[in-house]
Motif scaffolding. Structure first.
Motif, PDB file in Angstrom:
ATOM      1  N   ASP A   1      -4.977   6.565   9.184  1.00 60.44           N
ATOM      2  CA  ASP A   1      -3.631   6.130   9.576  1.00 60.44           C
ATOM      3  C   ASP A   1      -2.681   7.320   9.648  1.00 60.44           C
ATOM      4  O   ASP A   1      -1.867   7.429  10.582  1.00 60.44           O
ATOM      5  N   ALA A   2      -2.765   8.214   8.665  1.00 58.78           N
ATOM      6  CA  ALA A   2      -1.884   9.383   8.647  1.00 58.78           C
ATOM      7  C   ALA A   2      -2.197  10.322   9.808  1.00 58.78           C
ATOM      8  O   ALA A   2      -1.287  10.905  10.418  1.00 58.78           O
ATOM      9  N   MET A   3      -3.472  10.470  10.124  1.00 59.01           N
ATOM     10  CA  MET A   3      -3.844  11.325  11.248  1.00 59.01           C
ATOM     11  C   MET A   3      -3.344  10.745  12.563  1.00 59.01           C
ATOM     12  O   MET A   3      -2.880  11.480  13.444  1.00 59.01           O
TER      13      MET A   3
ATOM     14  N   THR B   1       1.372   1.285  -6.648  1.00 60.81           N
ATOM     15  CA  THR B   1       0.968   0.425  -5.524  1.00 60.81           C
ATOM     16  C   THR B   1      -0.540   0.337  -5.363  1.00 60.81           C
ATOM     17  O   THR B   1      -1.037  -0.465  -4.564  1.00 60.81           O
ATOM     18  N   ASP B   2      -1.258   1.194  -6.097  1.00 64.86           N
ATOM     19  CA  ASP B   2      -2.719   1.280  -5.988  1.00 64.86           C
ATOM     20  C   ASP B   2      -3.131   1.618  -4.545  1.00 64.86           C
ATOM     21  O   ASP B   2      -4.103   1.083  -4.028  1.00 64.86           O
ATOM     22  N   GLU B   3      -2.372   2.516  -3.922  1.00 69.54           N
ATOM     23  CA  GLU B   3      -2.639   2.905  -2.545  1.00 69.54           C
ATOM     24  C   GLU B   3      -2.597   4.424  -2.404  1.00 69.54           C
ATOM     25  O   GLU B   3      -2.002   5.124  -3.235  1.00 69.54           O
ATOM     26  N   TYR B   4      -3.208   4.889  -1.318  1.00 71.63           N
ATOM     27  CA  TYR B   4      -3.197   6.302  -0.960  1.00 71.63           C
ATOM     28  C   TYR B   4      -2.361   6.499   0.296  1.00 71.63           C
ATOM     29  O   TYR B   4      -2.471   5.728   1.248  1.00 71.63           O
ATOM     30  N   ASP B   5      -1.539   7.538   0.288  1.00 71.44           N
ATOM     31  CA  ASP B   5      -0.694   7.838   1.447  1.00 71.44           C
ATOM     32  C   ASP B   5      -0.778   9.339   1.728  1.00 71.44           C
ATOM     33  O   ASP B   5      -0.438  10.160   0.873  1.00 71.44           O
ATOM     34  N   PHE B   6      -1.258   9.683   2.946  1.00 73.79           N
ATOM     35  CA  PHE B   6      -1.476  11.085   3.305  1.00 73.79           C
ATOM     36  C   PHE B   6      -0.454  11.597   4.330  1.00 73.79           C
ATOM     37  O   PHE B   6      -0.624  12.701   4.852  1.00 73.79           O
TER      38      PHE B   6
END
Length: 435
Positions: free
Chosen positions: A143-145, A91-96
């Motif tokens: 966003d994750a925070m 997806t070329d994305e980061y998810d934390f």
């Protein structure tokens, strides 16, 4: 005729009985016990007593104690090992989000949750993402925070200029756009240096300060980077060489917060020596100064290791201040395997409950409690995942056998450090062990 008369008499008897019952009922209202009747207390006096009791009941409602919970965590450091794992090439994305999933419930249930973002959010276009020694993380970290339950983010720390002045401004904007209150830095010189939050009827003033150093050009700097003078005015900072004046600035901000209606004052400090388990002299000096100014709570970050929690008495003996000298690393890849220091694996979610008597407006602050945390890691799909977990569970299904042993070791390290000063500090006091 007899039948008609009989009916009239019967009806009259019924009416008399009903009247008698009604009178008896009224008598119970006005003379509610035998003693009152025998003593001949007038109905006005009974009615007055009845009204007084109602007023007492109303007073009990008004006199409710309103309690809020403020929680804080330590350093959030996104090292390159975490960046590599959180990236999805498809997806070329980061998810934390998974980094916080096991401690999310503790942050969400708090009325106010504060964390230290020790990285920039400067965008990828001109800078690229990176970890130590110059941090820049994807916006999806914010966003994750937010999803994890954080409300306030402190970003006055030694990495706030890792991507120069543009990174400073973009980091603040990214956080504000996502609904965070940002402390420690300002957008404009016209902005206040603090925030005040109405939390369930209690006005909480929150402010953050971070240390600065002298860099090669003789200016104040962070992480070896010189701070332009105009930008320095937007930061809440202290420096060892100007500490007396810097503390006077803190005093001024405390007074301004109180003028703005703050009933509780929280300082979030970026201070101390890295990897030390004890506060240094400057930490102790500032803490005592803030205690003398009747600050309620001090949360500390930066050492990357835990330091004790203490209750400091003001010099005049009239008040106590809760101080957490360091909450350690909350999320990082600093582990024994990488830097040879097990204490960098340990952190804490510190909870302080604040109580307000809604009739007298009296504020009381409870002794802090905490949840020990530990950064678990595990291999999957040729990646090494890092997740913050409560260091109180040794049989969770996400832990390996080695993880169960190490989480016990982390728990023992944490309690031995945090509870070193004040015997009143108790571990796990606010943990919901059923969930």
């Amino acid at each position: 005729m007899k039948n008609k008369l009989g009916k009239i008499l019967g009806l009259a008897i019924i009416i008399i009985i009903l009247l008698a019952l009604l009178i008896g009922k009224n008598e119970k209202v006005l003379f509610n016990n035998k003693e009152n009747r025998d003593e001949g207390i007038a109905s006005e006096e009974i009615e007055e007593d009845y009204n007084n009791k109602n007023e007492e009941n109303i007073s009990e409602v008004v006199n409710d104690i309103n309690t809020i919970e403020i929680v804080a965590t330590g350093d959030i450091l996104i090292h390159k090992e975490i960046l590599e794992t959180q990236y999805n090439s498809e997806t070329d994305e980061y998810d934390f989000n998974n980094n916080f999933k096991y401690i999310k419930k503790y942050l969400e249930k708090a009325d106010l949750a504060i964390g230290n973002l020790e990285t920039t959010l400067s965008g990828i276009e001109n800078y690229g993402f990176s970890g130590y020694p110059s941090f820049n993380s994807p916006d999806s970290l914010a966003d994750a925070m937010k999803s994890a339950g954080y409300d306030i983010v402190a970003n006055m720390n030694n990495h706030c200029l890792d991507r120069d002045v543009n990174g400073y401004y973009r980091t603040r904007k990214t956080l504000v756009d996502r609904g965070f209150d940002v402390i420690g830095t300002r957008e404009s010189i016209d902005d206040k240096r603090y925030i005040i939050k109405d939390v369930k009827g209690i006005n909480v003033g929150v402010i953050s300060y971070g240390y600065t150093m002298t860099v090669e050009d003789g200016n104040f700097g962070v992480n070896g980077i010189s701070i332009p003078y105009d930008l320095l005015q937007l930061m809440n900072y202290y420096h060892p060489d100007t500490l007396e004046n810097d503390m006077l600035n803190m005093k001024e901000q405390i007074e301004l917060m109180r003028e703005d209606g703050a009933e509780v004052i929280v300082f979030y400090m970026h201070w101390g020596d890295e990897y030390e388990l004890e506060p240094n002299d400057i930490q102790k000096q500032i803490a005592q100064f803030l205690a003398d100014e009747k600050v309620d709570i001090i949360f500390g970050t930066h050492p990357h290791s835990l330091q004790p929690i203490d209750m400091i008495q003001s010099s005049d003996g009239s008040s106590d201040t809760a101080v957490v000298y360091s909450m350690g690393n909350f999320l990082s890849s600093q582990r024994t395997e990488r830097i040879g220091n097990p204490y960098t694996e340990d952190g804490a979610i510190v909870s302080v409950k604040v109580n307000k008597d809604m009739e007298t407006n009296e504020i009381t602050v409870d002794i802090p409690t905490y949840i020990p945390t530990w950064v678990n890691w595990y291999g999957k799909d040729a990646k090494l995942f890092y997740e913050v977990v409560p260091a109180t569970i040794d049989d969770a299904d996400y832990l390996t056998e080695e993880g169960r042993e190490r989480i016990k070791e982390s728990f023992d390290r944490t309690t031995s450090v945090i509870e070193n000063y004040d015997e009143a500090i108790e571990v796990n006091k606010f943990i919901d062990t059923d969930n």
